[in-house]
Design a protein around this motif. Sequence first.
Motif, PDB file in Angstrom:
ATOM      1  N   ILE A 127       2.244  12.736   1.861  1.00 41.91           N
ATOM      2  CA  ILE A 127       3.303  12.097   1.086  1.00 41.91           C
ATOM      3  C   ILE A 127       4.303  11.341   1.940  1.00 41.91           C
ATOM      4  O   ILE A 127       5.163  10.638   1.397  1.00 41.91           O
ATOM      5  N   CYS A 128       4.224  11.464   3.268  1.00 42.60           N
ATOM      6  CA  CYS A 128       5.216  10.788   4.099  1.00 42.60           C
ATOM      7  C   CYS A 128       4.693  10.629   5.522  1.00 42.60           C
ATOM      8  O   CYS A 128       4.031  11.530   6.051  1.00 42.60           O
ATOM      9  N   CYS A 129       4.998   9.474   6.135  1.00 45.37           N
ATOM     10  CA  CYS A 129       4.724   9.234   7.554  1.00 45.37           C
ATOM     11  C   CYS A 129       6.056   8.987   8.247  1.00 45.37           C
ATOM     12  O   CYS A 129       6.784   8.058   7.878  1.00 45.37           O
ATOM     13  N   SER A 130       6.372   9.814   9.229  1.00 48.00           N
ATOM     14  CA  SER A 130       7.633   9.701   9.958  1.00 48.00           C
ATOM     15  C   SER A 130       7.323   9.444  11.426  1.00 48.00           C
ATOM     16  O   SER A 130       6.845  10.330  12.125  1.00 48.00           O
ATOM     17  N   ASN A 131       7.586   8.212  11.899  1.00 48.36           N
ATOM     18  CA  ASN A 131       7.212   7.813  13.253  1.00 48.36           C
ATOM     19  C   ASN A 131       8.219   6.817  13.815  1.00 48.36           C
ATOM     20  O   ASN A 131       9.048   6.259  13.079  1.00 48.36           O
ATOM     21  N   ASP A 132       8.110   6.575  15.126  1.00 44.08           N
ATOM     22  CA  ASP A 132       8.847   5.459  15.682  1.00 44.08           C
ATOM     23  C   ASP A 132       8.133   4.166  15.288  1.00 44.08           C
ATOM     24  O   ASP A 132       7.052   4.177  14.691  1.00 44.08           O
ATOM     25  N   ILE A 133       8.725   3.031  15.617  1.00 47.10           N
ATOM     26  CA  ILE A 133       8.214   1.746  15.130  1.00 47.10           C
ATOM     27  C   ILE A 133       6.793   1.442  15.605  1.00 47.10           C
ATOM     28  O   ILE A 133       5.923   1.119  14.793  1.00 47.10           O
ATOM     29  N   PRO A 134       6.477   1.522  16.913  1.00 46.83           N
ATOM     30  CA  PRO A 134       5.102   1.178  17.323  1.00 46.83           C
ATOM     31  C   PRO A 134       4.047   2.061  16.673  1.00 46.83           C
ATOM     32  O   PRO A 134       3.002   1.570  16.223  1.00 46.83           O
ATOM     33  N   ALA A 135       4.297   3.372  16.619  1.00 50.09           N
ATOM     34  CA  ALA A 135       3.325   4.279  16.008  1.00 50.09           C
ATOM     35  C   ALA A 135       3.191   4.024  14.517  1.00 50.09           C
ATOM     36  O   ALA A 135       2.088   4.100  13.957  1.00 50.09           O
ATOM     37  N   ALA A 136       4.299   3.708  13.866  1.00 53.15           N
ATOM     38  CA  ALA A 136       4.260   3.449  12.420  1.00 53.15           C
ATOM     39  C   ALA A 136       3.390   2.248  12.103  1.00 53.15           C
ATOM     40  O   ALA A 136       2.608   2.253  11.143  1.00 53.15           O
ATOM     41  N   ARG A 137       3.488   1.196  12.919  1.00 51.66           N
ATOM     42  CA  ARG A 137       2.691  -0.010  12.664  1.00 51.66           C
ATOM     43  C   ARG A 137       1.206   0.255  12.868  1.00 51.66           C
ATOM     44  O   ARG A 137       0.359  -0.248  12.135  1.00 51.66           O
ATOM     45  N   LYS A 138       0.876   1.034  13.878  1.00 49.97           N
ATOM     46  CA  LYS A 138      -0.531   1.338  14.129  1.00 49.97           C
ATOM     47  C   LYS A 138      -1.090   2.248  13.036  1.00 49.97           C
ATOM     48  O   LYS A 138      -2.212   2.064  12.570  1.00 49.97           O
ATOM     49  N   LEU A 139      -0.307   3.227  12.643  1.00 53.54           N
ATOM     50  CA  LEU A 139      -0.780   4.229  11.699  1.00 53.54           C
ATOM     51  C   LEU A 139      -1.078   3.631  10.329  1.00 53.54           C
ATOM     52  O   LEU A 139      -2.066   3.983   9.687  1.00 53.54           O
ATOM     53  N   CYS A 140      -0.225   2.723   9.871  1.00 53.53           N
ATOM     54  CA  CYS A 140      -0.344   2.221   8.502  1.00 53.53           C
ATOM     55  C   CYS A 140      -0.811   0.779   8.409  1.00 53.53           C
ATOM     56  O   CYS A 140      -0.880   0.217   7.315  1.00 53.53           O
ATOM     57  N   GLY A 141      -1.108   0.138   9.542  1.00 54.64           N
ATOM     58  CA  GLY A 141      -1.725  -1.180   9.498  1.00 54.64           C
ATOM     59  C   GLY A 141      -0.794  -2.341   9.276  1.00 54.64           C
ATOM     60  O   GLY A 141      -1.225  -3.382   8.759  1.00 54.64           O
ATOM     61  N   HIS A 142       0.478  -2.220   9.672  1.00 46.80           N
ATOM     62  CA  HIS A 142       1.421  -3.321   9.521  1.00 46.80           C
ATOM     63  C   HIS A 142       1.530  -4.121  10.809  1.00 46.80           C
ATOM     64  O   HIS A 142       1.228  -3.627  11.902  1.00 46.80           O
ATOM     65  N   ILE A 143       2.006  -5.364  10.691  1.00 45.61           N
ATOM     66  CA  ILE A 143       2.220  -6.202  11.854  1.00 45.61           C
ATOM     67  C   ILE A 143       3.453  -5.708  12.606  1.00 45.61           C
ATOM     68  O   ILE A 143       4.216  -4.865  12.120  1.00 45.61           O
ATOM     69  N   SER A 144       3.659  -6.237  13.817  1.00 49.05           N
ATOM     70  CA  SER A 144       4.795  -5.840  14.644  1.00 49.05           C
ATOM     71  C   SER A 144       6.112  -5.985  13.893  1.00 49.05           C
ATOM     72  O   SER A 144       6.329  -6.950  13.143  1.00 49.05           O
ATOM     73  N   ALA A 145       7.016  -5.022  14.100  1.00 51.10           N
ATOM     74  CA  ALA A 145       8.335  -5.071  13.470  1.00 51.10           C
ATOM     75  C   ALA A 145       9.163  -6.227  13.995  1.00 51.10           C
ATOM     76  O   ALA A 145      10.173  -6.586  13.389  1.00 51.10           O
ATOM     77  N   SER A 146       8.794  -6.819  15.131  1.00 48.66           N
ATOM     78  CA  SER A 146       9.498  -7.989  15.653  1.00 48.66           C
ATOM     79  C   SER A 146       9.175  -9.244  14.861  1.00 48.66           C
ATOM     80  O   SER A 146       9.852 -10.257  15.003  1.00 48.66           O
ATOM     81  N   VAL A 147       8.143  -9.188  14.017  1.00 49.19           N
ATOM     82  CA  VAL A 147       7.707 -10.343  13.245  1.00 49.19           C
ATOM     83  C   VAL A 147       8.079 -10.219  11.776  1.00 49.19           C
ATOM     84  O   VAL A 147       8.490 -11.187  11.142  1.00 49.19           O
ATOM     85  N   SER A 148       7.960  -9.001  11.225  1.00 47.21           N
ATOM     86  CA  SER A 148       8.180  -8.842   9.788  1.00 47.21           C
ATOM     87  C   SER A 148       8.522  -7.402   9.469  1.00 47.21           C
ATOM     88  O   SER A 148       8.166  -6.477  10.203  1.00 47.21           O
ATOM     89  N   CYS A 149       9.205  -7.208   8.345  1.00 44.88           N
ATOM     90  CA  CYS A 149       9.507  -5.870   7.829  1.00 44.88           C
ATOM     91  C   CYS A 149       8.322  -5.366   7.016  1.00 44.88           C
ATOM     92  O   CYS A 149       7.659  -6.140   6.325  1.00 44.88           O
ATOM     93  N   HIS A 150       8.054  -4.062   7.093  1.00 41.97           N
ATOM     94  CA  HIS A 150       6.913  -3.510   6.354  1.00 41.97           C
ATOM     95  C   HIS A 150       7.281  -3.102   4.938  1.00 41.97           C
ATOM     96  O   HIS A 150       6.394  -2.819   4.127  1.00 41.97           O
ATOM     97  N   ARG A 151       8.578  -3.097   4.609  1.00 43.23           N
ATOM     98  CA  ARG A 151       8.992  -2.628   3.284  1.00 43.23           C
ATOM     99  C   ARG A 151       9.406  -3.769   2.356  1.00 43.23           C
ATOM    100  O   ARG A 151       9.288  -3.640   1.139  1.00 43.23           O
ATOM    101  N   CYS A 152       9.934  -4.851   2.901  1.00 42.44           N
ATOM    102  CA  CYS A 152      10.372  -5.970   2.070  1.00 42.44           C
ATOM    103  C   CYS A 152       9.756  -7.259   2.588  1.00 42.44           C
ATOM    104  O   CYS A 152       8.966  -7.258   3.530  1.00 42.44           O
ATOM    105  N   ILE A 200       2.237  17.143   2.686  1.00 35.92           N
ATOM    106  CA  ILE A 200       2.491  17.155   4.125  1.00 35.92           C
ATOM    107  C   ILE A 200       3.097  15.828   4.574  1.00 35.92           C
ATOM    108  O   ILE A 200       2.864  14.774   3.981  1.00 35.92           O
ATOM    109  N   MET A 201       3.884  15.936   5.624  1.00 37.76           N
ATOM    110  CA  MET A 201       4.457  14.791   6.324  1.00 37.76           C
ATOM    111  C   MET A 201       3.812  14.741   7.700  1.00 37.76           C
ATOM    112  O   MET A 201       3.682  15.778   8.347  1.00 37.76           O
ATOM    113  N   ILE A 202       3.374  13.562   8.136  1.00 36.39           N
ATOM    114  CA  ILE A 202       2.702  13.478   9.427  1.00 36.39           C
ATOM    115  C   ILE A 202       3.509  12.623  10.395  1.00 36.39           C
ATOM    116  O   ILE A 202       4.329  11.790   9.995  1.00 36.39           O
TER     117      ILE A 202
END
Length: 651
Positions: A368-393, A281-283
């Motif tokens: 197997i996949c999370c498809s979200n906009d940036i704010p929801a993606a950071r909350k869902l997976c526990g990453h810092i704000s996209a304005s500070v750092s990239c979650h993939r690199c 599933i993709m959420i």
Amino acid sequence: MISFDSNYDYDSDFSVFVPQKRRRQDRFREPEVNRYDDESNNPIGEDEDSGIPPEGDDDMVLSEDEIPVEQFLAPDNESEFVYPDKNVNFTGSWILIWIFKYQARFRLSDVAIDSLIKFFQQVLMDADQMRFKDFPSSLHTASSLLQIGKQSKTYAVCPSCNTLYNVTEVVAEEGFKCTHVEFPMKSKGKSCGMELTMQVPLTSGNKRRPKLLFPLPNLKIQINSLYQRPEFKQQLRKWTNRQIDNGMLADIYDGEIWKNFPDTSGVPYFTPETADSHLGIMINLDWFQPFDTSVYSCGAIYGVVCNLPREIRFKKENILTLGLLPGPNEVKLHKINHYLSPIVDELLEFWNGVEIPAAGKNVRLALICCSNDIPAARKLCGHISASVSCHRCYKRANSNGNKLNFGGFDDMDDWFVERDLEEHRRNAEDWRLCKSEEERKRHVSSTLVRWSELLRLPYFNPIRHLIVDPMHCLFLGIAQTIIKKLWIDGNKITKHDLEKMEKRAKTIKIPTDLGQIPNKIATGEGFSGFTADQWKTFILIYAIPLMWDLLAGPDRQILGNFVRACSLLVCRIINYNVLNEAHECLLKVAKLIEENYGPERITPNLHLCLHIADCCWDYGPLYSFWCFSFERMNGILGRLLCRLFNYLSLY
């Protein structure tokens, strides 16, 4: 102020810099079989970490054997789960089924259906009393007879900290207050103390009810309902009969995630033999407005079964509802873990296998996949704000005064490397051991990670399984940045030019299936109220013929490369060469903007778009994972709730 040097990591004492040499990997690498280790361009909001650690710490020393941590566990639900009986055998059951379908079709209230059942009962008893003596006389008895009673769980929610409670326990005690302690390891840790109930006036007196409720639709019932469709199993198996040339990507099944997703024993999880029992599933997590006249945000977590063919995968009848988050505001940062906890419990149960009667076998399910906009993606997976750092690199934002940016491509070999999953998990676990809010902020500033309940899923990769959504990144993000902020706000395109573009647009005839013609180009400040779909249509079809002669040479290069990249990425069938060319075009766009407008114009989206090609290599063409379909579901749910509240307001 923290350092944004991407060549260094911070040691745990937050004072020693430890240099770490990183090896650059090929972008479109062949992954190891068993390795699973925003649209917004605005400054960081009040619910995001600024990356600046405050002073102060808690000096309390705790035992390493038993350190209490904040718990996000949902309370036990006392109701016993029973699958609905699809073989109900009594005279007149088909009449009741018709009544319930009639209710769903015309969205009638329970009160109306209760009256309709009473009317049918009287008519049928007059017609044949012996035959219809067991026909129910109310909605309650009809629901019990057909075993379609409420099977979803409902939790009471603390309005302050979002902790979940058993509704029965909350209403049983007068003035029930939240007992959650955010930092239980502190010697003087205080509970939240927010009162959870309120008095609701009724005709027979007052009654205590929770201030907020979190309904959790039962995932087992939803999966069982899907399997009750005669053609569902055949649809799940269709992907096993596809014939696709090697190196071509036509759907999610051609991506590396689907082909190499590991089972518990290390063998592939998705195989032809398990096509109708091993589901992926993709959420999506998003918020919507259920009211027309007031600001009130409700959240929803949706899921789609990726085994289904793409033409039916995102239809509303096939979309799973994993959770409905209460308002009136969006959940802040890590507090969403309280809502994720019971959902993860269900996903863990499905990972081990759940007997589904309609399937006739055990069914397993993996996220197997999370498809979200940036704010929801950071909350869902526990990453810092996209304005500070990239979650993939390993790219961190550069500090230029008070404004952060992602400029600088000379050292790309150092930071364009996939983040390490094990390091991420360790940092997330360490976040839970922080003893104060200040320590948490320092930890997040150095590691860029918070805890997410999704990490309890043993197979989940919050780096690779969290995609960069092209709808928000390319069309709602970069397209608006280039045209509105660089060219319109920078007076490269004047009001007169916008009017000229609008006149030209009206002379272009396109097929109706390409969407609505964007005819509000000159309205307001320009491109007023454009939706993501309209931006996509404008970039792919209108941008070059409408704007080319109005732009200078460098801006033409920016537009040409961006249009070329989008045109390649939206192809329904792509391959390695297409992805490589699209990536190079997007990289040229970012470098041209930095060269002509300065590094401060390199927004998070202009960096994140460099990972879209990798997402396609993992999940196939954009149509397999972008958010357009989920946004439509948000619109459907929002309009439904709006009509419901408008109906209730009449009484």
